[in-house]
Design a protein around this motif. Structure first.
Motif, PDB file in Angstrom:
ATOM      1  N   ILE A  79       0.876  -1.168   0.000  1.00 43.43           N
ATOM      2  CA  ILE A  79       0.000   0.000   0.000  1.00 43.43           C
ATOM      3  C   ILE A  79       0.913   1.217   0.000  1.00 43.43           C
ATOM      4  O   ILE A  79       1.839   1.304   0.814  1.00 43.43           O
ATOM      5  CB  ILE A  79      -0.907   0.028   1.239  1.00 43.43           C
ATOM      6  CG1 ILE A  79      -1.698  -1.283   1.355  1.00 43.43           C
ATOM      7  CG2 ILE A  79      -1.859   1.216   1.187  1.00 43.43           C
ATOM      8  CD1 ILE A  79      -2.501  -1.394   2.640  1.00 43.43           C
ATOM      9  N   HIS A 120       1.572   5.692  -1.018  1.00 43.18           N
ATOM     10  CA  HIS A 120       1.012   7.026  -1.213  1.00 43.18           C
ATOM     11  C   HIS A 120       2.172   8.006  -1.242  1.00 43.18           C
ATOM     12  O   HIS A 120       3.140   7.862  -0.501  1.00 43.18           O
ATOM     13  CB  HIS A 120       0.060   7.364  -0.058  1.00 43.18           C
ATOM     14  CG  HIS A 120      -0.691   8.642  -0.238  1.00 43.18           C
ATOM     15  ND1 HIS A 120      -1.220   9.371   0.816  1.00 43.18           N
ATOM     16  CD2 HIS A 120      -1.010   9.329  -1.360  1.00 43.18           C
ATOM     17  CE1 HIS A 120      -1.835  10.431   0.349  1.00 43.18           C
ATOM     18  NE2 HIS A 120      -1.714  10.438  -0.967  1.00 43.18           N
ATOM     19  N   LYS A 128      -6.624   3.055   3.776  1.00 51.58           N
ATOM     20  CA  LYS A 128      -6.718   2.112   2.649  1.00 51.58           C
ATOM     21  C   LYS A 128      -6.660   0.671   3.157  1.00 51.58           C
ATOM     22  O   LYS A 128      -7.391  -0.206   2.656  1.00 51.58           O
ATOM     23  CB  LYS A 128      -5.592   2.379   1.644  1.00 51.58           C
ATOM     24  CG  LYS A 128      -5.524   1.371   0.502  1.00 51.58           C
ATOM     25  CD  LYS A 128      -6.812   1.265  -0.268  1.00 51.58           C
ATOM     26  CE  LYS A 128      -7.101   2.503  -1.075  1.00 51.58           C
ATOM     27  NZ  LYS A 128      -8.291   2.348  -1.945  1.00 51.58           N
ATOM     28  N   GLN A 152      -9.526  -2.277   2.577  1.00 49.27           N
ATOM     29  CA  GLN A 152      -9.127  -3.548   1.975  1.00 49.27           C
ATOM     30  C   GLN A 152      -9.430  -4.722   2.898  1.00 49.27           C
ATOM     31  O   GLN A 152      -9.874  -5.786   2.440  1.00 49.27           O
ATOM     32  CB  GLN A 152      -7.637  -3.520   1.644  1.00 49.27           C
ATOM     33  CG  GLN A 152      -7.280  -2.667   0.443  1.00 49.27           C
ATOM     34  CD  GLN A 152      -7.616  -3.339  -0.870  1.00 49.27           C
ATOM     35  OE1 GLN A 152      -7.179  -4.457  -1.150  1.00 49.27           O
ATOM     36  NE2 GLN A 152      -8.416  -2.674  -1.691  1.00 49.27           N
ATOM     37  N   ASN A 175      -5.278  -6.151  -4.922  1.00 44.82           N
ATOM     38  CA  ASN A 175      -6.184  -6.003  -3.783  1.00 44.82           C
ATOM     39  C   ASN A 175      -6.135  -7.218  -2.863  1.00 44.82           C
ATOM     40  O   ASN A 175      -5.921  -8.351  -3.308  1.00 44.82           O
ATOM     41  CB  ASN A 175      -7.629  -5.818  -4.264  1.00 44.82           C
ATOM     42  CG  ASN A 175      -7.830  -4.517  -5.008  1.00 44.82           C
ATOM     43  OD1 ASN A 175      -7.237  -3.500  -4.656  1.00 44.82           O
ATOM     44  ND2 ASN A 175      -8.635  -4.556  -6.058  1.00 44.82           N
TER      45      ASN A 175
END
Length: 430
Positions: free
Chosen positions: A232, A234, A264, A268, A278
């Motif tokens: 994950i 960002h 997030k 998930q 995912n």
């Protein structure tokens, strides 16, 4: 006898007055100076009188005579007046000194343009008067010259506009309470692929056996299962000035990025569809709700109780219900035919619970949907890499734009090992 005149008494009263009642510093300094002059003269006269009385007392003592009643009475009367006048003198001297300092401050304030503190210099004036420039000139103007102004604000503003004040604590947007991770079994791992054996067969022929009889045989089977670690991430661009100007901002940026990763992660964990990168979330892997035959299923309360029953019939014990806050509010506001709340009272100190299970309110759960199950044993969350935040200029045209890229990443894997211990559904009634 010497009496203390009114102006000395007034001076004593003024000396004990709070500083907040003083008027213009320059005018007050003159008034206090005159009072101080009067008090000093009065103190001198009282001191002379006290000395005379003291000398008379000493002479009587040398002759072996007792202190006369008259002299004792005179000393008892004059000493308090002398002490009071002396105190007034000391306080007035302190006030005069303070007022003179205030007058000096006012004069400096006027000289600096009324801004308070020391007079501000323009950047040019500060550079021109700097020791660094003088040394640079004396050195023959060789090489480069760098000067950093010392004042935070160096240009005098004569416009009369109010000065701005910079608050160093950023005002953050709301952050959601993330609750799903805390319901799961969380372990750390050093692998990129998590492998585990999942039981898929149980043929149970266990029976009663007579003496000398044959014990019946059964069969057990496992399937090798694996789940992959997913990343994950960002990143955001931040100017050099934003990071340098407010030291606390860097911490806030770290916090925002970490929150983004955790946000997030929660979505998930609940509803990842398992495609691409995912995770395959709890709702995706859970068993669909199926109402037991012959039992009522007409409202939210009944449906959630039937979901708990479904978990129990699968030989698991549910440990939590996950609901959207709107659905939980609707349940708490449910009333009976007499207008009484069914779920406790409005002032109940107990935490949210229903049918003996704790209720977890989460905005990450879609309104109208729910999840019930033995979450602690249903799934395992593997932490492959804790949240990492990095800042770098090595991205795109950051260098020439004076920007930094702030990046945050974490790596996790989710294995839903007992899907039948989870039941999911909605509040659609036909």
């Amino acid at each position: 006898m010497k009496h203390v005149p009114f102006n000395v008494m007034a001076a004593a009263m003024r000396a004990n007055a709070p500083a907040g009642v003083l008027g213009n510093p320059r005018a007050d300094a003159g008034n206090v100076a005159q009072l101080l002059k009067d008090v000093r003269a009065e103190v001198g006269g009282l001191r002379d009188d006290v000395m005379k009385k003291a000398e008379a007392a000493v002479k009587q003592a040398e002759k072996g005579e007792a202190l006369s009643t008259e002299l004792k009475a005179q000393i008892d009367e004059i000493m308090p007046k002398f002490n009071e006048a002396t105190k007034a003198q000391a306080k007035l001297e302190g006030q005069l000194e303070a007022l003179e300092a205030r007058t000096l401050d006012v004069e400096q304030l006027a000289a600096s343009g009324g801004r308070g503190g020391q007079a501000q210099l323009s950047v040019g004036a500060e550079v021109a008067q700097s020791d660094e420039l003088k040394a640079y000139v004396e050195g023959g103007l060789q090489g480069s010259f760098t000067f950093k102004p010392q004042a935070a604000i160096t240009t005098v503003d004569t416009s009369g506009a109010a000065w701005s004040e910079r608050e160093t604590t950023p005002v953050n947007m709301a952050r959601r309470a993330l609750r799903i991770r805390g319901l799961l079994n969380v372990v750390t791992t050093g692998a990129s692929v998590i492998e585990y054996a999942k039981q898929t067969l149980r043929t149970d022929n266990t029976g009663m056996v007579a003496e000398g009889g044959t014990i019946p045989g059964g069969d057990l089977g496992w399937t090798q299962t694996e789940t992959n670690v997913r990343k994950i991430g960002h990143s955001i661009p931040v100017s050099d000035e934003a990071i340098a100007d407010i030291a606390r901002l860097q911490g806030e940026i770290d916090g925002e990025l970490r929150y983004g990763l955790n946000f997030k992660e929660e979505t998930q964990l609940l509803a990842g569809d398992g495609t691409g990168q995912n995770l395959s979330g709890l709702i995706t892997e859970a068993t669909a709700f199926s109402a037991a035959a012959g039992l009522p299923d007409t409202n939210r309360l009944e449906r959630l109780r039937l979901a708990m029953l479904q978990v129990v019939l699968n030989d698991y014990a549910a440990d939590a219900l996950v609901l959207n806050p709107t659905d939980w509010a609707a349940i708490e506001l449910t009333k009976d035919s007499q207008g009484r709340f069914i779920i406790g009272n409005a002032d109940s100190p107990a935490g949210p619970s229903l049918w003996r299970l704790p209720v977890v309110e989460s905005n990450s759960m879609i309104a109208g949907s729910w999840l019930v199950g033995a979450l602690a044993m249903a799934a395992t969350l593997y932490d492959r890499q804790e949240t990492e935040v990095l800042i770098s200029s090595e991205h795109s045209d950051n260098f020439i734009k004076g920007m930094k890229t702030v990046r945050a990443t974490k790596r996790v894997a989710l294995a839903v090992k007992r899907p039948s211990s989870l039941v999911t559904g909605d509040f659609t009634f036909v």
